[in-house]
Design an enzyme around this catalytic site. Structure first.
Site, mmCIF file in Angstrom:
data_model
loop_
_atom_site.group_PDB
_atom_site.id
_atom_site.type_symbol
_atom_site.label_atom_id
_atom_site.label_comp_id
_atom_site.label_asym_id
_atom_site.label_seq_id
_atom_site.Cartn_x
_atom_site.Cartn_y
_atom_site.Cartn_z
ATOM 1 N N PRO A 29 31.550 49.660 44.887
ATOM 2 C CA PRO A 29 31.589 48.554 45.387
ATOM 3 C C PRO A 29 32.759 47.712 45.743
ATOM 4 O O PRO A 29 33.663 47.547 44.720
ATOM 5 C CB PRO A 29 30.434 47.630 44.790
ATOM 6 C CG PRO A 29 29.539 48.480 44.196
ATOM 7 C CD PRO A 29 30.583 49.657 43.658
ATOM 8 N N CYS A 30 33.145 47.362 46.885
ATOM 9 C CA CYS A 30 34.485 46.794 47.341
ATOM 10 C C CYS A 30 34.407 45.225 47.329
ATOM 11 O O CYS A 30 35.361 44.694 47.398
ATOM 12 C CB CYS A 30 35.043 47.156 48.779
ATOM 13 S SG CYS A 30 33.920 46.916 50.110
ATOM 14 N N GLN A 31 33.078 44.539 47.350
ATOM 15 C CA GLN A 31 33.109 43.147 47.552
ATOM 16 C C GLN A 31 33.824 42.536 46.534
ATOM 17 O O GLN A 31 34.530 41.434 46.964
ATOM 18 C CB GLN A 31 31.537 42.947 47.420
ATOM 19 C CG GLN A 31 30.829 43.371 48.653
ATOM 20 C CD GLN A 31 30.149 44.648 48.229
ATOM 21 O OE1 GLN A 31 30.493 45.384 47.656
ATOM 22 N NE2 GLN A 31 28.834 44.895 48.995
ATOM 23 N N TRP A 33 36.845 42.957 45.460
ATOM 24 C CA TRP A 33 38.256 43.143 45.708
ATOM 25 C C TRP A 33 38.729 42.829 47.295
ATOM 26 O O TRP A 33 39.817 42.759 47.648
ATOM 27 C CB TRP A 33 38.511 44.371 45.524
ATOM 28 C CG TRP A 33 38.041 45.080 44.231
ATOM 29 C CD1 TRP A 33 36.938 45.878 44.106
ATOM 30 C CD2 TRP A 33 38.422 44.707 43.063
ATOM 31 N NE1 TRP A 33 36.663 46.107 42.658
ATOM 32 C CE2 TRP A 33 37.543 45.399 42.120
ATOM 33 C CE3 TRP A 33 39.304 43.910 42.236
ATOM 34 C CZ2 TRP A 33 37.647 45.363 40.646
ATOM 35 C CZ3 TRP A 33 39.245 43.712 41.027
ATOM 36 C CH2 TRP A 33 38.464 44.307 40.076
#
Length: 177
Positions: free
Chosen positions: A75-77, A79
């Site tokens: 998951p990128c949320q 960053w």
């Protein structure tokens, strides 16, 4: 030996990693991890019979057999500049769960992907590379913009490619030196 390399595809979405790997040849996805219902339906349609787990923290590793490659766009949320950028303080920071699976399953290869904002965060790329080194992997990272593969926008992505170093335990080998 013409045996396919087995893949555990984490944070699978609709199966982009697996599609790419299987199209390249010599790869066979043996399990997915995806929590959202729509992508799960797509995975079931294209990979019937392949198990889909819904939580990376509870995958029963003893049921998987040999895993040669673990891949995932974790998951990128935590960053992303589009979010609150809470990094490791965000409960969606699931790199530690992915690292735990890598350590347990000891695949030969790991492929990870995340957003550009992940690079400069203290618990971002440095933590990921340090974790992989700590459990015996050589790591290469690079940034590839979507435009680099023909997309009409930049959208930088960080790629992490890791290969397990021999620790002397495989096939009765011993380290000398």
């Amino acid at each position: 030996m013409n045996e396919n390399l087995t893949v555990l595809d984490l944070f699978s979405g609709i199966g982009g990693f697996s599609l790419g790997l299987e199209t390249a040849g010599a790869f066979r996805t043996v399990a997915f991890c995806e929590r959202e219902p729509f992508p799960q339906a797509v995975l079931r349609k294209h990979w019937p019979g392949v198990p889909i787990y819904d939580d990376v923290r509870t995958i029963p590793t003893d049921e998987l057999g040999r895993i040669d490659l673990i891949c995932g766009g974790f998951p990128c949320q935590p960053w992303s500049v589009a979010g609150q950028q809470r990094g490791a303080e965000d409960d969606r920071d699931l790199w530690p769960a992915m690292a735990t699976l890598i350590e347990k399953l000891r695949p030969q290869w790991v492929i990870g992907e995340n957003v550009r904002g992940f690079v400069n965060e203290p618990m971002g790329l440095t933590r990921t590379v340090t974790d992989l080194h700590g459990i015996g992997y050589q790591v290469v990272t690079f940034i590839l913009p979507a435009a680099g593969v023909g997309a009409p926008h930049r959208r930088d992505r960080v790629w992490i490619i890791a290969h397990r170093e021999s620790d002397g335990r495989e096939q009765g080998k011993q380290n000398i030196g």
